[in-house]
Design an enzyme around this catalytic site. Structure first.
Site, PDB file in Angstrom:
ATOM      1  N   LYS A 121       0.833  -1.210   0.000  1.00 35.68           N
ATOM      2  CA  LYS A 121       0.000   0.000   0.000  1.00 35.68           C
ATOM      3  C   LYS A 121       0.863   1.254   0.000  1.00 35.68           C
ATOM      4  O   LYS A 121       0.671   2.167  -0.802  1.00 35.68           O
ATOM      5  CB  LYS A 121      -0.921   0.010   1.222  1.00 35.68           C
ATOM      6  N   ASP A 139      -6.064   0.966   0.969  1.00 35.48           N
ATOM      7  CA  ASP A 139      -6.114   1.005   2.426  1.00 35.48           C
ATOM      8  C   ASP A 139      -7.502   0.551   2.870  1.00 35.48           C
ATOM      9  O   ASP A 139      -8.296   0.060   2.064  1.00 35.48           O
ATOM     10  CB  ASP A 139      -5.784   2.410   2.939  1.00 35.48           C
TER      11      ASP A 139
END
Length: 215
Positions: A121, A139
């Site tokens: 991420k 996320d």
């Protein structure tokens, strides 16, 4: 509504309602954004933006942070979540940047993920925001919103969500789409109480349509 139609409609609505979405983290260069994103894990951007000015004043470069002690970094970030772990990540990241990358943040996902504290991420955030790559950082907001709206179906992992989104979202708007989904999840499609009454996506949202169908 087909998946293709839903994507087209969602992206058009986002484009109209949020024409210029931006990260809410304050930064001036790739190193600062990398530090801020590491700190932002399970911590609000607002809190991170309070922490980073004195942190960057003390350690303006990866080299400076690499030479810092655990105590020096911890003292400056102790108000964020998991400060011990993040201190270790920042120290390791700064040392790796200095020793292996000449103090420069790399623009390759594998190189980024080799840095302590940097997962997929975080790497995708850097690639998208700093280097303008067609990368989708997933996320908790992106994961939740994508499933609720109907951009994904029964996605079990962030990687599954990432693959679905990058398959259907044009490369040229991938970066904006990342921010669209995050900001929508942060302020409208919240985890516990989604604000459907003030949502521009109700006409195409699977969650809203199912909720209304069930009374």
């Amino acid at each position: 509504m087909t998946v293709k139609e839903r994507y087209k409609a969602v992206l058009e609505i986002f484009r109209e309602t949020m024409p210029s979405p931006q990260t809410e983290l304050n930064y001036r260069n790739p190193y600062e954004l990398l530090v801020a994103v590491i700190l932002s894990a399970q911590c609000t951007d607002k809190r991170v933006n309070i922490i980073t000015p004195p942190l960057f004043e003390a350690f303006p470069t990866p080299q400076a942070m690499a030479e810092a002690t655990h105590e020096q970094i911890f003292e400056l970030i102790k108000s964020c979540s998991y400060p011990n772990n993040k201190t270790r990540s920042l120290m390791g990241m700064a040392r790796r940047l200095t020793e292996e990358f000449g103090g420069e943040v790399p623009d390759d996902i594998d190189a980024l993920m080799s840095l302590p504290g940097v997962g997929r991420k975080t790497a995708n955030v850097i690639l998208a925001v700093v280097f303008g790559r067609a990368a989708m950082a997933v996320d908790t907001h992106v994961f939740r919103v994508s499933e609720r709206i109907g951009l994904t179906t029964n996605s079990r992992t962030p990687l599954e969500t990432e693959r679905a989104l990058t398959k259907h979202i044009p490369d040229e708007i991938m970066g904006r789409a990342h921010h669209w989904l995050i900001l929508h999840g942060r302020y409208v499609c919240r985890a516990r109480r989604p604000d459907c009454l003030n949502c521009a996506l109700t006409s195409v949202c699977r969650f809203y349509q199912k909720s209304n169908a069930n009374g």
